[in-house]
Design an enzyme around this catalytic site. Sequence first.
Site, PDB file in Angstrom:
ATOM      1  N   LYS A 304     -20.716 -41.100  -5.273  1.00 23.53           N
ATOM      2  CA  LYS A 304     -20.693 -40.422  -3.953  1.00 23.53           C
ATOM      3  C   LYS A 304     -20.114 -41.335  -2.869  1.00 23.53           C
ATOM      4  O   LYS A 304     -20.756 -41.655  -1.876  1.00 23.53           O
ATOM      5  CB  LYS A 304     -22.082 -39.942  -3.565  1.00 23.53           C
TER       6      LYS A 304
HETATM    7  O1  S5P Z   1     -26.084 -31.755  -4.518  1.00 24.14           O
HETATM    8  C1  S5P Z   1     -26.347 -32.548  -5.422  1.00 24.14           C
HETATM    9  C2  S5P Z   1     -25.373 -33.397  -5.941  1.00 24.14           C
HETATM   10  C3  S5P Z   1     -25.709 -34.230  -7.007  1.00 24.14           C
HETATM   11  S1  S5P Z   1     -24.418 -35.093  -7.742  1.00 24.14           S
HETATM   12  N1  S5P Z   1     -27.594 -32.591  -5.971  1.00 24.14           N
HETATM   13  C4  S5P Z   1     -27.915 -33.419  -7.002  1.00 24.14           C
HETATM   14  O2  S5P Z   1     -29.062 -33.374  -7.440  1.00 24.14           O
HETATM   15  N2  S5P Z   1     -26.977 -34.297  -7.495  1.00 24.14           N
HETATM   16  C5  S5P Z   1     -27.277 -35.252  -8.594  1.00 24.14           C
HETATM   17  O3  S5P Z   1     -27.656 -34.504  -9.766  1.00 24.14           O
HETATM   18  C6  S5P Z   1     -28.456 -36.180  -8.310  1.00 24.14           C
HETATM   19  O4  S5P Z   1     -28.006 -37.402  -7.774  1.00 24.14           O
HETATM   20  C7  S5P Z   1     -29.092 -36.372  -9.676  1.00 24.14           C
HETATM   21  O5  S5P Z   1     -28.478 -37.465 -10.323  1.00 24.14           O
HETATM   22  C8  S5P Z   1     -28.752 -35.127 -10.451  1.00 24.14           C
HETATM   23  C9  S5P Z   1     -29.867 -34.105 -10.526  1.00 24.14           C
HETATM   24  O6  S5P Z   1     -30.954 -34.599 -11.270  1.00 24.14           O
HETATM   25  P1  S5P Z   1     -32.273 -33.737 -11.597  1.00 24.14           P
HETATM   26  O7  S5P Z   1     -33.181 -34.713 -12.260  1.00 24.14           O
HETATM   27  O8  S5P Z   1     -32.825 -33.223 -10.295  1.00 24.14           O
HETATM   28  O9  S5P Z   1     -31.821 -32.637 -12.525  1.00 24.14           O
END
Ligand code: S5P
Length: 474
Positions: A304
């Site tokens: 990012k």
């Molecule tokens: O809008 C976003 C963009 C990203 S890249 N929301 C997110 O959650 N992410 C990333 O996706 C976040 O940094 C994490 O690594 C992943 C989601 O992880 P989870 O454990 O919530 O599924």
Amino acid sequence: MGFENKLEDLAVKLFTIDAVKFGDFMTKSGIKTPVYFDFRVIVSYPDIMELISTLLYDFSVKGSNCNHLCGVPYTALPVATLLSIRAKKPMLMRRKEAKGYGTKKMIEGHYKTGETCLIIEDVVTSGSSVLETVKDLNKEGLKVEEAVIILDREQGGRQSLESNGVQMKALFTMTQFIDILAKHKKITAETAENVKEYFRTTKAPATEEPVDRTALPYEKRAELATNQISKQLFQIMAQKKTNLCISVDLTSSTKILDLLEKVGEHVCLVKTHVDIIEDFNSEFVTQIKQLAQRFNFLILEDRKYADIGNTVALQYLKGLYRIGEWADCVTVHSLPGEGILKALNGSTNGVSRGVFLLAEMSSEGNLITPDYTKATVDMSAKYPDLITGFVCQNKDTFKDPGLIQLTPGVQLETSGDSLGQIYNTPEKVILEKGADIAVVGRGIMAAKSPETQAIVYKDALWKCYMKRISGQKE
Ligand code: S5P
């Protein structure tokens, strides 16, 4: 004279007779352009007519087994006539307007339903003129699979025709044409560069309804992708039958590698946050790259980036992580403006790399507005070779079928975490929100058996995708 020399000869001749002009003009599709083609004048030059028909014949018509030829009115009509005689293939003529009396036919000539027709056109910008002719031929039961044209302005016409099932073959692309004129000193190197820069950054507005990218299969979208990483990703997704990305948000390199041993075969993409790994080292990079090879997945470093171009170039290539050396693609904020893309574009050292731009976020209360999202998508249009897709949450965020929608915030139940993350189900993200790849982190990592859970997500997501391309609504 060989084919290439004849092509150069033709480009120079077209310039000499003013069939191509440099200045400030407006095209039929309503966009400003620094170069204008008016091939109508070629009818006054029998030698050029002959050269064009010879080139088109050798280039494509000779090898085609179509039943008919049809020129797009008006400029291409006499060219089609010459080709029809040379190839001994019957010609069809499309009217510009239906006759006001007698038959209301748009197509003149004798033909049978199911026969094939090759289209001849002079210049393609958005592809709309060719598509109008295709539509009228289709209405008569004629099939069109190929269009042979003199010059492709490289402004989306090829993609537009291909997404309608028509392969386009062009004698010249705009870039080749300009290069030939510069080589023969008809225009200066500076003019050539300005014109090419303009064509790199301007696409024709589509006059046809844009295709619904979510209805197309990944194989087809691989063909439409301009960035090498999106092309590869679409191909991997189609081959491995998975649109699952695992987000390996773990702080130990061994744990990440162990997890990938188990889930690698079920994912198309692995998303890392290298700056959270406590024991990051070059051996980890070697090993994750080996896993990527073995299981055929790509690596997205979710860095990012959000600084000025100069700093981002350093963050990308230098420091502890040297991300540019191993990550196939990275995530980037559009916040600092275009400089960030310029910097990354100049830092790839000729290797295929990609960028996912953050157009929307999954977290509650994030400050991204609809205007910001739109400006982000607009910014990407200037970098077709670099942009892999968008991290976003909605189907309407972008239209280009060659780009990938990566959607995080996915779990089997609609829910959230205590820090603002919002989760949607596989059904919702694929069928309603238009995700091409779903990102799952804790939904898999926190399960008792991550491998079993990865298969559950993979199957659920793929089922939704199959439903989506088969046209069934929720
Ligand atoms: O809008 C976003 C963009 C990203 S890249 N929301 C997110 O959650 N992410 C990333 O996706 C976040 O940094 C994490 O690594 C992943 C989601 O992880 P989870 O454990 O919530 O599924």
